[in-house]
Each structure stands twice: as C-alpha cells, then as structure tokens.
Design a protein around this motif. Structure first.
Motif, mmCIF file in Angstrom:
data_model
loop_
_atom_site.group_PDB
_atom_site.id
_atom_site.type_symbol
_atom_site.label_atom_id
_atom_site.label_comp_id
_atom_site.label_asym_id
_atom_site.label_seq_id
_atom_site.Cartn_x
_atom_site.Cartn_y
_atom_site.Cartn_z
ATOM 1 N N ALA A 94 0.821 -1.205 0.000
ATOM 2 C CA ALA A 94 0.000 0.000 0.000
ATOM 3 C C ALA A 94 0.857 1.259 0.000
ATOM 4 O O ALA A 94 0.503 2.264 -0.626
ATOM 5 N N LYS A 95 1.993 1.206 0.689
ATOM 6 C CA LYS A 95 2.893 2.361 0.706
ATOM 7 C C LYS A 95 3.378 2.686 -0.705
ATOM 8 O O LYS A 95 3.361 3.850 -1.133
ATOM 9 N N GLU A 96 3.802 1.665 -1.437
ATOM 10 C CA GLU A 96 4.282 1.883 -2.807
ATOM 11 C C GLU A 96 3.151 2.395 -3.689
ATOM 12 O O GLU A 96 3.328 3.364 -4.441
ATOM 13 N N VAL A 97 1.985 1.804 -3.577
ATOM 14 C CA VAL A 97 0.859 2.206 -4.425
ATOM 15 C C VAL A 97 0.408 3.625 -4.083
ATOM 16 O O VAL A 97 -0.017 4.393 -4.960
ATOM 17 N N SER A 98 0.522 4.015 -2.799
ATOM 18 C CA SER A 98 0.061 5.339 -2.372
ATOM 19 C C SER A 98 0.849 6.475 -3.017
ATOM 20 O O SER A 98 0.381 7.614 -3.056
ATOM 21 N N THR A 99 2.034 6.175 -3.535
ATOM 22 C CA THR A 99 2.821 7.213 -4.218
ATOM 23 C C THR A 99 2.179 7.605 -5.543
ATOM 24 O O THR A 99 2.570 8.609 -6.144
ATOM 25 N N ARG A 100 1.199 6.805 -5.991
ATOM 26 C CA ARG A 100 0.532 7.081 -7.272
ATOM 27 C C ARG A 100 -0.925 7.501 -7.093
ATOM 28 O O ARG A 100 -1.733 7.401 -8.019
ATOM 29 N N LEU A 101 -1.267 7.967 -5.900
ATOM 30 C CA LEU A 101 -2.609 8.508 -5.699
ATOM 31 C C LEU A 101 -2.829 9.712 -6.613
ATOM 32 O O LEU A 101 -1.870 10.428 -6.954
ATOM 33 N N PRO A 102 -4.063 9.971 -7.038
ATOM 34 C CA PRO A 102 -4.338 11.166 -7.843
ATOM 35 C C PRO A 102 -3.796 12.419 -7.167
ATOM 36 O O PRO A 102 -3.829 12.547 -5.935
ATOM 37 N N GLY A 103 -3.295 13.340 -7.976
ATOM 38 C CA GLY A 103 -2.579 14.497 -7.460
ATOM 39 C C GLY A 103 -3.336 15.303 -6.427
ATOM 40 O O GLY A 103 -2.768 15.714 -5.400
ATOM 41 N N ASP A 104 -4.617 15.558 -6.643
ATOM 42 C CA ASP A 104 -5.388 16.375 -5.705
ATOM 43 C C ASP A 104 -5.493 15.689 -4.341
ATOM 44 O O ASP A 104 -5.426 16.349 -3.296
ATOM 45 N N ILE A 105 -5.673 14.368 -4.361
ATOM 46 C CA ILE A 105 -5.785 13.629 -3.096
ATOM 47 C C ILE A 105 -4.440 13.594 -2.394
ATOM 48 O O ILE A 105 -4.348 13.850 -1.181
ATOM 49 N N ALA A 106 -3.379 13.300 -3.134
ATOM 50 C CA ALA A 106 -2.040 13.251 -2.546
ATOM 51 C C ALA A 106 -1.669 14.606 -1.938
ATOM 52 O O ALA A 106 -1.133 14.676 -0.819
ATOM 53 N N GLU A 107 -1.967 15.671 -2.661
ATOM 54 C CA GLU A 107 -1.622 17.013 -2.173
ATOM 55 C C GLU A 107 -2.394 17.344 -0.899
ATOM 56 O O GLU A 107 -1.834 17.905 0.054
ATOM 57 N N ALA A 108 -3.690 16.987 -0.858
ATOM 58 C CA ALA A 108 -4.503 17.272 0.326
ATOM 59 C C ALA A 108 -3.995 16.498 1.534
ATOM 60 O O ALA A 108 -3.917 17.037 2.650
ATOM 61 N N LEU A 109 -3.622 15.240 1.343
ATOM 62 C CA LEU A 109 -3.098 14.426 2.437
ATOM 63 C C LEU A 109 -1.757 14.972 2.931
ATOM 64 O O LEU A 109 -1.529 15.080 4.146
ATOM 65 N N ASP A 110 -0.888 15.308 2.008
ATOM 66 C CA ASP A 110 0.434 15.816 2.392
ATOM 67 C C ASP A 110 0.320 17.146 3.130
ATOM 68 O O ASP A 110 1.019 17.387 4.127
ATOM 69 N N ARG A 111 -0.555 18.000 2.665
ATOM 70 C CA ARG A 111 -0.731 19.314 3.304
ATOM 71 C C ARG A 111 -1.300 19.147 4.717
ATOM 72 O O ARG A 111 -0.829 19.780 5.669
#
Length: 326
Positions: free
Chosen positions: A37-54
């Motif tokens: 899941a960690k490896e796959v999570s690097t390819r989350l859609p950009g808007d979702i990844a950005e919201a989680l990281d922020r």
C-alpha cells in the motif's frame, strides 16, 4: 478558509485501479499488505495526494480532512455488518479498507494496540447490544468527547474512519472539536493555567488490565507544546482534575470545544481523518435495527514521526503495548 472536504468522485476509476494492485486478503500478511500500500500510495491522484500531504504537514483549523465520494461497494454486495471482532483473517479486502490503506500509508504507519481489539490493526466499528458506554460499539447513547488515547505515551497521530454503511436514518454524526478554533475563546488566564499542567486521567476499559476501576493511572496535559498553537489532551469521561482551579479551567475548555464543534455525517464512500493531537471527537446516538445492514465503519490508527510518536525502525502493521502518560 480552505474546506476540509475533498470531493473524490471524479477519481473513482484511478482509485479502483490502485486498489486492485493490493493483496486480496490483507490479514493473511498485514505487514506485506501495508508495504504494498505504501508503494501504491505514491501514485494517488494528485489532488488527493496534495490534500493528504498538506494536512499531514500543517493540519487545518477544522482538525479533520474528509475524503468524500470514494469508491465503495453497493450495499447489496457487502457482507452483513459484523457482529463480532476481530474480523476473520481470510476476509477479502473491502474497498473502504483499501482506501484506508492507501490514504493511511501516505500519512504514516498503521498501528495496532495490544490491549485493544485483540491487537488488531483494522477495526470494524458496528453497534453491539449492551456495549460499554465508553466503547465505539455503543449506539443509543452519546459516545462522549475524547482525544483518542490521550493517556497513552504512543497515542495515534490520526484516527481514520471509513464508512461502508451509514445508519438507517443517517442520524449518527461524528462530532469534532478543534483546539485551534477553541483557543481564542479561552481567557489568557485559563490558557496559562491549562498549559503544560499534568492532570489525573483514567483509561479506557481495554487498558485497565482486567481491573474494574484502577483509578487515574495516567496524567495528561490538557494543553501543551507550542503556546501559540498548542496540542490538546482532553477526555470528558476520563480526565479527572482534582483541584478546584483545575476543574474550572477544564470546564472552560470543555465549553469552548462545545462551541466550535462540527458535525460530520459519514456516508458510504467517506474517509474521515481526524487530527488526534489537535481535536477531541464524539459520536451522537443512533438506533440500530439488527438486520445485518446497520452502520459499519472501518477504523485504523496512524502514527507519524511528529510529536515523538516514532523512534525509528517501526513498520506499518506493528502492534504496541500500553504505556500510560505520567
């Protein structure tokens, strides 16, 4: 102010494809499942990844992030709402469990607590007849405001709740009170009194070691950390101030948190991420029908390297033992 709600409806196809890359039976090898899941999570859609990281870096004023409109099975394709815990090790991956894996691994490490739910990492949350009033399995009484495991040295940074089924009447609400919103409502005197002051705190039933009531075996600071942007340690049922001035200050904090509380009604396809160091949360009552289609959430706890919750070498899926705050 930026909304704490992100509509993920347009990402269904991408998210289903990512979920399909995960092992089909997560509990057969949970460490391996979460590593994937960690490896796959690097390819989350950009808007979702950005919201989680922020959110992971800065949090927000509301104290939560709601991913709404994620893919989920139609109700008729889901198994019946569970009536026992933990889940069978051979149960196949549900879509909302996959969403918790992907979003959670973007944030940090899924963690199990040895004394809680037999040390399981993924929790089914469902109504249970006769549940203890402090248990998430209660339904027809209010589950009072609490910072999850505020009494635990290694409390989770995030509580994540994913909804596969809502309650029939859609009455149940998860209430979230943010210290960032409550703080301006407190007087300077109250803030100063609460800050870095250790107060007696009881612990949840699971952490009592089989003793019916061991008393206040932990000590918790209601406000601590950065004086201008403090962290919160609050539990309406378990925090047990003894001194009159402490009781008065905690009551003022409680009133301020009530005043800023937001209600989130979880519906299928929602993942709610609660900042467990800056909020307290609760759940309003609802009425189960015991028909196999009652409210069914999935819960995981996430630790990160913020606020000393990781020391190095930990792995997603690890189970840790209780250590009370002193």
């Amino acid at each position: 102010m930026t909304s704490p709600v992100l509509d993920c409806t347009s990402f269904h196809e991408e998210l289903r494809a990512l979920a399909a890359e995960l092992p089909k039976v997560p509990r057969a090898d949970l460490h391996g499942f979460l590593d994937t899941a960690k490896e796959v999570s690097t390819r989350l859609p950009g808007d979702i990844a950005e919201a989680l990281d922020r959110f992971n870096t800065h949090g927000n004023e509301d104290g939560y992030l709601l991913l709404r409109g994620l893919p989920v099975e139609p109700d008729e394709q889901l198994p019946g709402t569970p009536t026992s815990t933990p889940a069978p090790t051979d149960r196949e991956l549900l879509t909302m469990e996959a969403m918790l894996a992907l979003a959670g691994r973007r944030l940090g490490l899924h963690t199990g607590y040895q004394e809680l739910r037999s040390g399981s990492v993924y929790h089914d949350v469902y109504p249970s007849p006769g549940a203890h009033h402090l248990s998430s399995e209660t339904s027809e009484t209010l589950l009072e405001f609490h910072t999850e495991m505020a009494y635990h040295v290694l409390q989770p940074n995030y509580v994540m709740l994913a909804c596969s089924r809502a309650d029939h009447e859609r009455r149940a609400a998860t209430l979230v009170g943010s210290v960032r919103k409550a703080l301006p409502l407190l007087s300077d005197r109250t803030r100063a009194h609460l800050f870095e002051r250790r107060m007696p705190c009881c612990v949840d039933v699971a952490f009592r070691g089989g003793v019916e009531d061991p008393g206040a075996i932990a000590r918790v600071k209601p406000l601590y950390g950065d004086g201008g942007d403090p962290l919160l340690g609050y539990d309406r049922e378990l925090l047990a101030p003894e001194e009159p001035a402490d009781k008065e200050a905690v009551a003022a904090l409680s009133d301020a948190l009530d005043e800023v509380t937001e209600a989130v009604h979880l519906v299928p396809g929602d993942v709610l991420i609660i900042d467990n160091f800056r909020t307290t949360h609760a759940r309003t009552p609802f009425s189960p029908r015991w028909d196999g289609h009652d409210r069914w959430l999935h819960r995981v706890y996430i630790r990160t390297d913020r606020f000393g919750q990781l020391s190095g070498g930990e792995r997603a899926g690890d189970v840790i033992a209780f250590s009370p705050r002193r």
